[in-house]
Design a protein around this motif. Sequence first.
Motif, PDB file in Angstrom:
ATOM      1  N   ARG B  15       0.841  -1.193   0.000  1.00  0.00           N
ATOM      2  CA  ARG B  15       0.000   0.000   0.000  1.00  0.00           C
ATOM      3  C   ARG B  15       0.879   1.247   0.000  1.00  0.00           C
ATOM      4  O   ARG B  15       1.827   1.353   0.785  1.00  0.00           O
ATOM      5  N   ALA B  38     -12.830  -6.230 -10.994  1.00  0.00           N
ATOM      6  CA  ALA B  38     -12.775  -6.664  -9.613  1.00  0.00           C
ATOM      7  C   ALA B  38     -13.222  -8.117  -9.529  1.00  0.00           C
ATOM      8  O   ALA B  38     -13.908  -8.621 -10.422  1.00  0.00           O
ATOM      9  N   THR B  82      -0.757   3.223  -4.380  1.00  0.00           N
ATOM     10  CA  THR B  82      -1.784   2.177  -4.465  1.00  0.00           C
ATOM     11  C   THR B  82      -2.493   1.971  -3.127  1.00  0.00           C
ATOM     12  O   THR B  82      -1.891   2.098  -2.049  1.00  0.00           O
ATOM     13  N   GLN B  83      -3.763   1.635  -3.247  1.00  0.00           N
ATOM     14  CA  GLN B  83      -4.597   1.336  -2.092  1.00  0.00           C
ATOM     15  C   GLN B  83      -5.214  -0.036  -2.278  1.00  0.00           C
ATOM     16  O   GLN B  83      -5.250  -0.564  -3.396  1.00  0.00           O
ATOM     17  N   GLN B  84      -5.714  -0.613  -1.190  1.00  0.00           N
ATOM     18  CA  GLN B  84      -6.233  -1.980  -1.265  1.00  0.00           C
ATOM     19  C   GLN B  84      -7.372  -2.107  -2.269  1.00  0.00           C
ATOM     20  O   GLN B  84      -7.496  -3.134  -2.942  1.00  0.00           O
ATOM     21  N   GLU B  85      -8.180  -1.070  -2.385  1.00  0.00           N
ATOM     22  CA  GLU B  85      -9.312  -1.158  -3.324  1.00  0.00           C
ATOM     23  C   GLU B  85      -8.867  -1.145  -4.781  1.00  0.00           C
ATOM     24  O   GLU B  85      -9.684  -1.365  -5.678  1.00  0.00           O
ATOM     25  N   ASP B  86      -7.581  -0.905  -5.030  1.00  0.00           N
ATOM     26  CA  ASP B  86      -7.060  -0.972  -6.402  1.00  0.00           C
ATOM     27  C   ASP B  86      -6.802  -2.415  -6.822  1.00  0.00           C
ATOM     28  O   ASP B  86      -6.542  -2.682  -8.010  1.00  0.00           O
ATOM     29  N   SER B  87      -6.861  -3.354  -5.890  1.00  0.00           N
ATOM     30  CA  SER B  87      -6.628  -4.762  -6.217  1.00  0.00           C
ATOM     31  C   SER B  87      -7.681  -5.236  -7.210  1.00  0.00           C
ATOM     32  O   SER B  87      -8.881  -5.139  -6.951  1.00  0.00           O
ATOM     33  N   ALA B  88      -7.231  -5.724  -8.350  1.00  0.00           N
ATOM     34  CA  ALA B  88      -8.129  -6.134  -9.428  1.00  0.00           C
ATOM     35  C   ALA B  88      -7.283  -6.708 -10.548  1.00  0.00           C
ATOM     36  O   ALA B  88      -6.050  -6.673 -10.500  1.00  0.00           O
TER      37      ALA B  88
END
Lengths: 111, 113
Positions: B15, B38, B82-88
């Motif tokens: 992160r 996602a 980057t942030q966790q919600e960018d995981s995709a």
Amino acid sequence: KNEVEQSPQNLTAQEGEFITINCSYSVGISALHWLQQHPGGGIVSLFMLSSGKKKHGRLIATINIQEKHSSLHITASHPRDSAVYICAVSRGGGSQGNLIFGKGTKLSVKP
Amino acid sequence: GAGVSQSPRYKVAKRGQDVALRCDPISGHVSLFWYQQALGQGPEFLTYFQNEAQLDKSGLPSDRFFAERPEGSVSTLKIQRTQQEDSAVYLCASSFGRNTEAFFGQGTRLTVV
């Protein structure tokens, strides 16, 4: 409401069964695409159609522009057909052609 | 090349780290698209290039996302801090032109920890 809706969300079939996946859309389109996505992410384009019907091997795709509806059929299904099938539309009018995707139908064909 | 190539296939970022994802489209393809997918969802549009021109970036979720295609071929999608919600999975697609058949890469699976 999503602009592209697919049904069913999940589908389990026995090998040899005839399979139908449905797609409805609510926007004006220039074309509709059926895509196949295997685990691991890669997407393969199966069909791109704007009217009528297309056939490729055991796969058949139809579209009814007036009803804003398309179907993907798989005849004599096989375990290797197991994948996520995604319906996507290219907007009509002045759009740049980017696709709007449905959420996909996860198909599992059992031997 | 024969198809659309994306690299890396997998990326784990801490992160706050910046990442750069690359897309090599099919030679001669004018249109290039980036999508974000996602887990369990269909892909969603991020941005579109026609040659080197970025004609639509309406899908980029924040100003941490930046894409370029400086010479009208290879494209890079950059995500800053980057942030966790960018995981995709980040998918690239190319086509000869507007509203023609799109060819997809294998995607880059980004995991932010």
